[in-house]
Design an enzyme around this catalytic site. Structure first.
Site, mmCIF file in Angstrom:
data_model
loop_
_atom_site.group_PDB
_atom_site.id
_atom_site.type_symbol
_atom_site.label_atom_id
_atom_site.label_comp_id
_atom_site.label_asym_id
_atom_site.label_seq_id
_atom_site.Cartn_x
_atom_site.Cartn_y
_atom_site.Cartn_z
ATOM 1 N N GLY A 1 47.223 35.069 42.621
ATOM 2 C CA GLY A 1 45.850 35.464 42.295
ATOM 3 C C GLY A 1 45.876 36.534 41.220
ATOM 4 O O GLY A 1 46.828 36.622 40.454
ATOM 5 N N CYS B 1 44.319 38.005 35.908
ATOM 6 C CA CYS B 1 44.851 37.556 34.607
ATOM 7 C C CYS B 1 45.354 36.111 34.549
ATOM 8 O O CYS B 1 45.042 35.389 33.611
ATOM 9 C CB CYS B 1 45.976 38.480 34.179
ATOM 10 N N LYS C 1 47.564 40.972 45.998
ATOM 11 C CA LYS C 1 48.973 41.303 46.189
ATOM 12 C C LYS C 1 49.017 42.658 46.886
ATOM 13 O O LYS C 1 47.978 43.318 47.007
ATOM 14 C CB LYS C 1 49.726 41.344 44.860
HETATM 15 C C1 UDX Z 1 40.651 43.524 31.528
HETATM 16 C C2 UDX Z 1 41.023 42.058 31.476
HETATM 17 O O1 UDX Z 1 40.950 41.507 32.778
HETATM 18 C C3 UDX Z 1 42.380 41.866 30.906
HETATM 19 O O2 UDX Z 1 42.642 40.527 30.646
HETATM 20 C C4 UDX Z 1 42.454 42.533 29.634
HETATM 21 O O3 UDX Z 1 43.757 42.432 29.153
HETATM 22 C C5 UDX Z 1 42.022 43.979 29.730
HETATM 23 O O4 UDX Z 1 40.745 44.065 30.286
HETATM 24 P P1 UDX Z 1 41.007 45.278 33.385
HETATM 25 O O5 UDX Z 1 41.240 46.620 32.801
HETATM 26 O O6 UDX Z 1 41.653 44.955 34.684
HETATM 27 O O7 UDX Z 1 41.526 44.185 32.394
HETATM 28 O O8 UDX Z 1 39.449 44.954 33.434
HETATM 29 P P2 UDX Z 1 38.282 45.745 34.106
HETATM 30 O O9 UDX Z 1 38.826 46.541 35.255
HETATM 31 O O10 UDX Z 1 37.193 44.784 34.294
HETATM 32 O O11 UDX Z 1 37.871 46.815 32.978
HETATM 33 C C6 UDX Z 1 37.141 46.562 31.842
HETATM 34 C C7 UDX Z 1 36.211 47.760 31.618
HETATM 35 O O12 UDX Z 1 35.566 47.633 30.360
HETATM 36 C C8 UDX Z 1 35.112 47.881 32.669
HETATM 37 O O13 UDX Z 1 35.158 49.154 33.274
HETATM 38 C C9 UDX Z 1 33.822 47.680 31.881
HETATM 39 O O14 UDX Z 1 32.733 48.454 32.365
HETATM 40 C C10 UDX Z 1 34.244 48.131 30.494
HETATM 41 N N1 UDX Z 1 33.414 47.582 29.416
HETATM 42 C C11 UDX Z 1 33.131 46.269 29.371
HETATM 43 C C12 UDX Z 1 32.937 48.444 28.435
HETATM 44 O O15 UDX Z 1 33.177 49.651 28.475
HETATM 45 N N2 UDX Z 1 32.190 47.916 27.400
HETATM 46 C C13 UDX Z 1 31.864 46.603 27.358
HETATM 47 O O16 UDX Z 1 31.168 46.182 26.443
HETATM 48 C C14 UDX Z 1 32.362 45.750 28.365
HETATM 49 C C1 UDX Z 2 50.303 39.989 35.999
HETATM 50 C C2 UDX Z 2 51.564 40.151 35.143
HETATM 51 O O1 UDX Z 2 52.695 40.335 36.005
HETATM 52 C C3 UDX Z 2 51.416 41.337 34.196
HETATM 53 O O2 UDX Z 2 52.541 41.420 33.339
HETATM 54 C C4 UDX Z 2 50.156 41.144 33.377
HETATM 55 O O3 UDX Z 2 49.969 42.275 32.530
HETATM 56 C C5 UDX Z 2 48.951 40.973 34.268
HETATM 57 O O4 UDX Z 2 49.162 39.874 35.164
HETATM 58 P P1 UDX Z 2 49.362 41.171 38.187
HETATM 59 O O5 UDX Z 2 48.376 40.060 38.203
HETATM 60 O O6 UDX Z 2 48.875 42.573 38.327
HETATM 61 O O7 UDX Z 2 50.204 41.136 36.815
HETATM 62 O O8 UDX Z 2 50.431 40.952 39.374
HETATM 63 P P2 UDX Z 2 51.759 40.075 39.576
HETATM 64 O O9 UDX Z 2 52.761 40.955 40.197
HETATM 65 O O10 UDX Z 2 52.169 39.359 38.360
HETATM 66 O O11 UDX Z 2 51.305 39.046 40.699
HETATM 67 C C6 UDX Z 2 50.356 38.023 40.427
HETATM 68 C C7 UDX Z 2 50.199 37.142 41.642
HETATM 69 O O12 UDX Z 2 51.368 36.379 41.873
HETATM 70 C C8 UDX Z 2 49.919 37.888 42.947
HETATM 71 O O13 UDX Z 2 48.951 37.185 43.687
HETATM 72 C C9 UDX Z 2 51.254 37.867 43.655
HETATM 73 O O14 UDX Z 2 51.158 37.993 45.048
HETATM 74 C C10 UDX Z 2 51.784 36.512 43.232
HETATM 75 N N1 UDX Z 2 53.249 36.396 43.303
HETATM 76 C C11 UDX Z 2 54.025 37.187 42.531
HETATM 77 C C12 UDX Z 2 53.825 35.440 44.130
HETATM 78 O O15 UDX Z 2 53.115 34.693 44.822
HETATM 79 N N2 UDX Z 2 55.190 35.326 44.144
HETATM 80 C C13 UDX Z 2 56.008 36.103 43.388
HETATM 81 O O16 UDX Z 2 57.236 35.936 43.452
HETATM 82 C C14 UDX Z 2 55.408 37.070 42.544
#
Ligand code: UDX
Ligand code: UDX
Length: 458
Positions: free
Chosen positions: A272, A275, A338
């Site tokens: 999950g 990304c 996770k």
């Molecule tokens: C997100 C994406 O999921 C990831 O693919 C990307 O690489 C980086 O942005 P994440 O930081 O986890 O990652 O997203 P999120 O926690 O949703 O944060 C985005 C933030 O941007 C939010 O706090 C939102 O309010 C803000 N935002 C969004 C702005 O400040 N301006 C905007 O116009 C839209």
């Molecule tokens: C991922 C990438 O690892 C990171 O480099 C990128 O910047 C953002 O997306 P994240 O989604 O935070 O990071 O977590 P990750 O540790 O990659 O796990 C993703 C999912 O895969 C989780 O649901 C985790 O439980 C699952 N997973 C991971 C498995 O089911 N098996 C594994 O062996 C590893």
């Protein structure tokens, strides 16, 4: 105090907030400002209750906040003052129009580019931190070149590879920092400025450069490969359950091959997180756009296997419990996508909970960090769901436990006590293979691991 550089990050989410906290922590001589359109998020960043849970984040935020790390909603002022602007707004999957369900929704990104253009009074370096479709930087350059004040913008791509739950470690000791730039004199100068920031703590040989499009594509490819690896091992869990092979033994055997390596081979109910799915869909959409249908189908299959794995888990539960779970009480151990995060975006738990409710089961959900998000995700669902932070209380009176998230705390529970409090026959479905199955069987549970034979008393 005067600072050597003014750095701004637009978007204070998991990526923007954590990355800027690390830069501020490692570079006291830079002023780092995080802006976000969401005032609640900014207020949380300025409080003792940060908007995200990430081990080690609190202490670096507390030690830098108000000194060289600032959180504000004043985007205009932030843009004016900054020499370097990171863009870390979210890029969700489009839910409307062309490419709905597949392509990245770039509306926030474009709005941000236009806002930078509108508020800038001097030349700046713009860094794409969010994961964008390949060639987004080109569109960004086109928008930013619309200014009439002779201001020059250099656009760099600097994707973030951090994983949730280990973000601080990943930021402090990255495998690599990737910077994509134009090979023009000003592109190279901008690239060197960004290298200078990271060189404050990252060894130079880990900071690598490339052209912008390779950098943008590398991020999508990295996520696609990681997801593919989990889908691959998960596809063999189904095979193992048919053939009495044991997936953990298979994973150990193949992981010792140094060409394959032993990471990301943990079988699960499915991957999950915010990304993987979004980035693969984005890649699939781009492939189809370029007429590369075979390539698109190949990567789409990685997502299909993941959906299959989640469905398979629910099917196993249903058939093990005599093909009916209506009125039965089932406890989900974990809801986060996770361990070590409170994040539930695209968590397999959402799918599993929804399916179990469809079957009219009664759910009790426990998780050390994700219960607030679980409540939001399941808000309005038509069925009986309750929540408890205490796993013992959650399992009390249940027919079955399903381990959904691999939290360490679940490994050391007193399962004898839990067994006594449950309805019999008691079932455990270990969707992460983290428990001691033989011990659970000896206690009296009917145990259904992933990718290994079930241990049942009937
Ligand atoms: C997100 C994406 O999921 C990831 O693919 C990307 O690489 C980086 O942005 P994440 O930081 O986890 O990652 O997203 P999120 O926690 O949703 O944060 C985005 C933030 O941007 C939010 O706090 C939102 O309010 C803000 N935002 C969004 C702005 O400040 N301006 C905007 O116009 C839209
Ligand atoms: C991922 C990438 O690892 C990171 O480099 C990128 O910047 C953002 O997306 P994240 O989604 O935070 O990071 O977590 P990750 O540790 O990659 O796990 C993703 C999912 O895969 C989780 O649901 C985790 O439980 C699952 N997973 C991971 C498995 O089911 N098996 C594994 O062996 C590893």
């Amino acid at each position: 105090m005067t600072f050597k550089k003014n750095i701004l990050c637009i978007g204070g989410g998991y990526v923007g907030g954590s990355t800027m906290a690390m830069i501020a922590h490692k570079c006291p001589h830079y002023k780092v400002t995080v802006v976000d359109i969401n005032p609640t998020r900014i207020a949380e960043w300025n409080s003792n209750n940060l908007p995200i849970y990430e081990p080690g984040l609190d202490s670096i935020v507390i030690s830098t906040r108000g000194k060289n790390l600032f959180f504000t909603t004043d985007i205009e002022r932030g843009i004016k003052e900054a020499e370097i602007i990171f863009v870390s707004v979210n890029t969700p999957v489009k839910t409307f129009g062309a490419g709905a369900g597949m392509a990245a929704d770039l509306q926030y990104w474009e709005k941000t580019a236009r806002q930078i253009l509108e508020c800038s009074e001097s030349s700046k370096i713009i860094v794409e931190k969010s994961t964008f479709p390949v060639r987004t930087a080109f569109a960004m350059e086109r928008i930013l070149s619309l200014n009439e004040n002779n201001i020059h913008f250099d656009v760099l791509s600097n994707p973030e590879f951090l994983a949730e739950g280990t973000a601080i470690k990943d930021l402090e000791y990255p495998d690599r920092v990737l910077i994509g730039s134009r090979e023009t004199p000003s592109g190279v100068k901008a690239r060197n400025e960004l290298i200078e920031i990271y060189a404050n703590w990252v060894p130079k040989d880990r900071i690598i450069t490339s052209n912008i499009w390779s950098s943008e594509l590398s991020k999508l490819v990295a996520n696609a490969f990681l997801a593919q690896r989990i889908s691959s091992i998960n596809s063999f869990t189904a095979f193992c359950e048919k053939s009495e092979a044991d997936i953990n033994e298979v994973a150990r055997a193949i992981g010792m091959d140094s060409r394959l390596g032993d990471k990301f081979l943990n079988p699960s109910i499915g991957w999950g997180g915010s990304c993987f799915k979004k980035d693969i869909f984005n890649l699939v959409y781009l492939c189809r756009h370029y007429g590369l249908d075979e390539v698109a189908n190949y990567w789409e299959a990685v997502v299909n296997i993941n959906e299959y794995q989640k469905e398979r888990f629910v099917r196993t539960m249903l058939s093990a419990m005599f093909n009916t779970i209506a009125g039965k009480k089932i406890c989900l151990f974990g809801f986060a996508f996770k361990a070590n995060t409170g994040d539930t975006r695209e968590s397999p738990a959402i799918f599993i909970a929804t399916k179990l409710i469809d079957e009219r089961a009664e759910l009790v959900i426990t998780d050390p960090k994700a219960l607030n998000n679980a409540r939001i995700d399941l808000n309005g669902i038509n069925g009986a769901v309750s929540y408890s932070e205490d796993p013992y209380e959650a399992a009390d009176g249940c027919d079955a436990i399903a381990v959904v998230t691999e939290w360490e705390v679940y490994k050391d529970l007193d399962f004898k006590k839990i067994f006594q409090s449950m309805v019999k026959p008691a079932f455990i479905f270990d969707g992460r293979n983290i428990l001691n199955h033989k011990q659970l069987f000896d206690i009296g549970f009917n145990v259904f691991p992933i990718g290994k034979p079930a241990l049942t008393h009937f």
